[in-house]
Scaffold this motif. Structure first.
Motif, PDB file in Angstrom:
ATOM      1  N   THR A 272      49.459  38.790  18.930  1.00  0.00           N
ATOM      2  CA  THR A 272      48.695  37.341  17.851  1.00  0.00           C
ATOM      3  C   THR A 272      47.753  38.155  18.051  1.00  0.00           C
ATOM      4  O   THR A 272      47.223  37.519  16.111  1.00  0.00           O
ATOM      5  CB  THR A 272      48.858  36.117  18.345  1.00  0.00           C
ATOM      6  OG1 THR A 272      47.920  36.389  19.773  1.00  0.00           O
ATOM      7  CG2 THR A 272      50.245  35.678  19.295  1.00  0.00           C
TER       8      THR A 272
ATOM      9  N   SER B 119      49.210  30.700  15.787  1.00  0.00           N
ATOM     10  CA  SER B 119      49.777  31.323  16.860  1.00  0.00           C
ATOM     11  C   SER B 119      50.384  30.694  17.910  1.00  0.00           C
ATOM     12  O   SER B 119      49.550  30.935  18.937  1.00  0.00           O
ATOM     13  CB  SER B 119      49.475  33.087  16.946  1.00  0.00           C
ATOM     14  OG  SER B 119      48.159  32.838  18.037  1.00  0.00           O
ATOM     15  N   SER B 120      51.809  30.209  17.949  1.00  0.00           N
ATOM     16  CA  SER B 120      52.149  29.221  18.879  1.00  0.00           C
ATOM     17  C   SER B 120      53.415  29.708  18.964  1.00  0.00           C
ATOM     18  O   SER B 120      54.439  29.616  18.391  1.00  0.00           O
ATOM     19  CB  SER B 120      52.318  27.896  18.206  1.00  0.00           C
ATOM     20  OG  SER B 120      50.646  27.650  18.196  1.00  0.00           O
ATOM     21  N   ARG B 121      53.621  30.594  20.767  1.00  0.00           N
ATOM     22  CA  ARG B 121      54.578  31.030  20.863  1.00  0.00           C
ATOM     23  C   ARG B 121      55.472  29.755  21.973  1.00  0.00           C
ATOM     24  O   ARG B 121      54.696  29.342  22.817  1.00  0.00           O
ATOM     25  CB  ARG B 121      54.691  32.429  22.303  1.00  0.00           C
ATOM     26  CG  ARG B 121      54.423  33.669  20.918  1.00  0.00           C
ATOM     27  CD  ARG B 121      54.105  34.599  21.616  1.00  0.00           C
ATOM     28  NE  ARG B 121      53.233  34.914  23.141  1.00  0.00           N
ATOM     29  CZ  ARG B 121      53.772  35.455  24.054  1.00  0.00           C
ATOM     30  NH1 ARG B 121      54.738  35.746  24.503  1.00  0.00           N
ATOM     31  NH2 ARG B 121      52.571  35.327  25.657  1.00  0.00           N
ATOM     32  N   ASN B 122      56.853  30.371  21.757  1.00  0.00           N
ATOM     33  CA  ASN B 122      57.859  29.550  22.977  1.00  0.00           C
ATOM     34  C   ASN B 122      57.765  27.658  22.531  1.00  0.00           C
ATOM     35  O   ASN B 122      57.927  27.192  22.243  1.00  0.00           O
ATOM     36  CB  ASN B 122      57.827  29.986  24.067  1.00  0.00           C
ATOM     37  CG  ASN B 122      58.622  31.781  24.120  1.00  0.00           C
ATOM     38  OD1 ASN B 122      58.750  31.689  22.536  1.00  0.00           O
ATOM     39  ND2 ASN B 122      58.729  32.714  24.335  1.00  0.00           N
TER      40      ASN B 122
ATOM     41  N   ASP C 172      47.674  38.400  24.145  1.00  0.00           N
ATOM     42  CA  ASP C 172      48.502  37.275  23.973  1.00  0.00           C
ATOM     43  C   ASP C 172      50.209  38.140  23.136  1.00  0.00           C
ATOM     44  O   ASP C 172      49.591  38.561  21.866  1.00  0.00           O
ATOM     45  CB  ASP C 172      48.435  35.777  22.786  1.00  0.00           C
ATOM     46  CG  ASP C 172      49.616  35.495  22.879  1.00  0.00           C
ATOM     47  OD1 ASP C 172      50.960  35.062  23.533  1.00  0.00           O
ATOM     48  OD2 ASP C 172      49.685  34.247  21.670  1.00  0.00           O
TER      49      ASP C 172
ATOM     50  N   LEU D  37      53.368  39.880  22.274  1.00  0.00           N
ATOM     51  CA  LEU D  37      54.907  39.568  21.567  1.00  0.00           C
ATOM     52  C   LEU D  37      55.989  40.153  22.669  1.00  0.00           C
ATOM     53  O   LEU D  37      55.692  41.722  23.067  1.00  0.00           O
ATOM     54  CB  LEU D  37      55.923  39.606  20.671  1.00  0.00           C
ATOM     55  CG  LEU D  37      54.899  39.072  19.866  1.00  0.00           C
ATOM     56  CD1 LEU D  37      55.149  39.575  18.625  1.00  0.00           C
ATOM     57  CD2 LEU D  37      53.886  37.255  19.388  1.00  0.00           C
TER      58      LEU D  37
ATOM     59  N   ASP E 242      61.029  35.906  22.264  1.00  0.00           N
ATOM     60  CA  ASP E 242      60.022  35.299  22.037  1.00  0.00           C
ATOM     61  C   ASP E 242      60.881  34.457  20.641  1.00  0.00           C
ATOM     62  O   ASP E 242      61.142  35.016  19.233  1.00  0.00           O
ATOM     63  CB  ASP E 242      58.813  35.688  21.738  1.00  0.00           C
ATOM     64  CG  ASP E 242      57.639  35.594  22.930  1.00  0.00           C
ATOM     65  OD1 ASP E 242      58.003  35.482  23.776  1.00  0.00           O
ATOM     66  OD2 ASP E 242      56.797  36.615  22.673  1.00  0.00           O
TER      67      ASP E 242
ATOM     68  N   ILE F 254      58.023  32.495  17.765  1.00  0.00           N
ATOM     69  CA  ILE F 254      56.544  32.521  17.459  1.00  0.00           C
ATOM     70  C   ILE F 254      56.667  31.577  15.898  1.00  0.00           C
ATOM     71  O   ILE F 254      57.037  32.312  15.139  1.00  0.00           O
ATOM     72  CB  ILE F 254      55.247  34.188  17.330  1.00  0.00           C
ATOM     73  CG1 ILE F 254      54.098  33.229  17.080  1.00  0.00           C
ATOM     74  CG2 ILE F 254      56.592  34.799  16.733  1.00  0.00           C
ATOM     75  CD1 ILE F 254      53.195  34.535  17.809  1.00  0.00           C
TER      76      ILE F 254
ATOM     77  N   THR G 204      58.785  29.963  11.541  1.00  0.00           N
ATOM     78  CA  THR G 204      58.774  30.724  13.168  1.00  0.00           C
ATOM     79  C   THR G 204      59.667  31.715  13.537  1.00  0.00           C
ATOM     80  O   THR G 204      60.453  32.140  12.217  1.00  0.00           O
ATOM     81  CB  THR G 204      59.265  29.050  13.687  1.00  0.00           C
ATOM     82  OG1 THR G 204      59.188  28.614  13.847  1.00  0.00           O
ATOM     83  CG2 THR G 204      60.865  29.864  15.288  1.00  0.00           C
TER      84      THR G 204
END
Length: 278
Positions: free
Chosen positions: A43, A78-81, A93, A95, A99, A101, A119
């Protein structure tokens, strides 16, 4: 520019044209990051892509240094899962295949802000993850189409909720939502993603709003992590987040952060499109 009695900033058509410049920077950055979001990419690297887009456009980040504590350190969230929003980009972080994101990006051009999020499915995501993201994206466009001059603010909220509920058994994140935008990134009014229609301020020409559904595969409840930024689903379930900035004009809508001005998706929903939209 003027303000309504309830302190919602209204813009002239020329000021909305200025906001479009910021919106196009955001659209360019999100497209570049979406293309780059592959397994093995961090990220931090996505954040660097966004910084390059800002530099090439002569734009300024809406996010970098945003008030904390601590001040936000990235130009993207950046916000995953299970992370819903406000995730901090990091070299650590990275990927991985499957995933989801959320990439949230804001830009300032000549004092005017644009803000949008997508997303992205990384590699081969599971069917339920793809369905979650698609439901969130559809709810965004249904909410945008409901932003009609003469309506009420909660008409947008209700349209998002109705869209999500019609798509499946998804949680609609509580408390968080969209916002006014213009000379600042976050302004009145706050726009929840659920509620009864016909409530709140009347929607009038000159409003510019960032509409952003956030939904989950589980509970709608969230918690904030110890970094004081990242918001995560309370039960660890997968989340999705989509956002656009839209302008309300006397003759229709203009999605300032969409490359086509929102023409394709709004037309499919029968929503009026402003003649200003390019």
């Amino acid at each position: 520019m003027r303000r309504r009695r309830d302190d919602i900033e209204l813009k002239t058509p020329d000021q909305i044209r200025s906001m479009r410049a910021a919106g196009l920077v955001v659209a360019t950055g999100l497209a570049a990051m979406t293309e780059a979001a592959r397994p093995g990419v961090s990220t931090y690297e996505l954040d660097q892509i966004a910084r390059q887009v800002l530099a090439e456009a002569g734009a300024v980040s809406s996010f970098l240094g945003y008030s904390g504590p601590p001040p936000f350190p990235g130009v993207i969230c950046s916000s995953r899962n299970a992370n819903v929003v406000h995730g901090i980009p990091s070299r650590d972080d990275v990927l991985v295949d499957g995933d989801l994101i959320s990439l949230d990006f804001g830009a300032i051009v000549n004092g005017w802000h644009g803000d949008a999020a997508v997303t992205v499915a990384v590699g081969e995501a599971a069917a339920d993850a793809l369905a979650l993201s698609q439901a969130c994206r559809a709810a965004l466009w249904d909410g945008l189409a409901a932003a009609q001059v003469g309506g009420r603010l909660s008409d947008i909220s209700h349209a998002v909720q109705t869209s999500v509920r019609g798509a499946g058994d998804f949680g609609i994140v509580t408390g968080y939502g969209g916002h006014g935008i213009g000379t600042a990134m976050h302004m009145d009014p706050h726009i929840l993603n659920y509620g009864k229609p016909g409530k709140g301020p009347q929607l009038v020409a000159g409003m510019t709003l960032a509409i952003e559904p956030m939904i989950t595969l589980g509970s709608p409840q969230t918690r904030q992590l110890s970094d004081n930024w990242t918001v995560q689903t309370a039960d660890g379930s997968l989340s999705a987040h989509w956002e656009h900035t839209v302008a309300l004009l006397p003759d229709g809508l203009w999605v300032l952060t969409a490359q086509d001005g929102g023409r394709a998706e709004l037309s499919a929903r029968g929503a009026p499109i402003s003649a200003l939209a390019d």
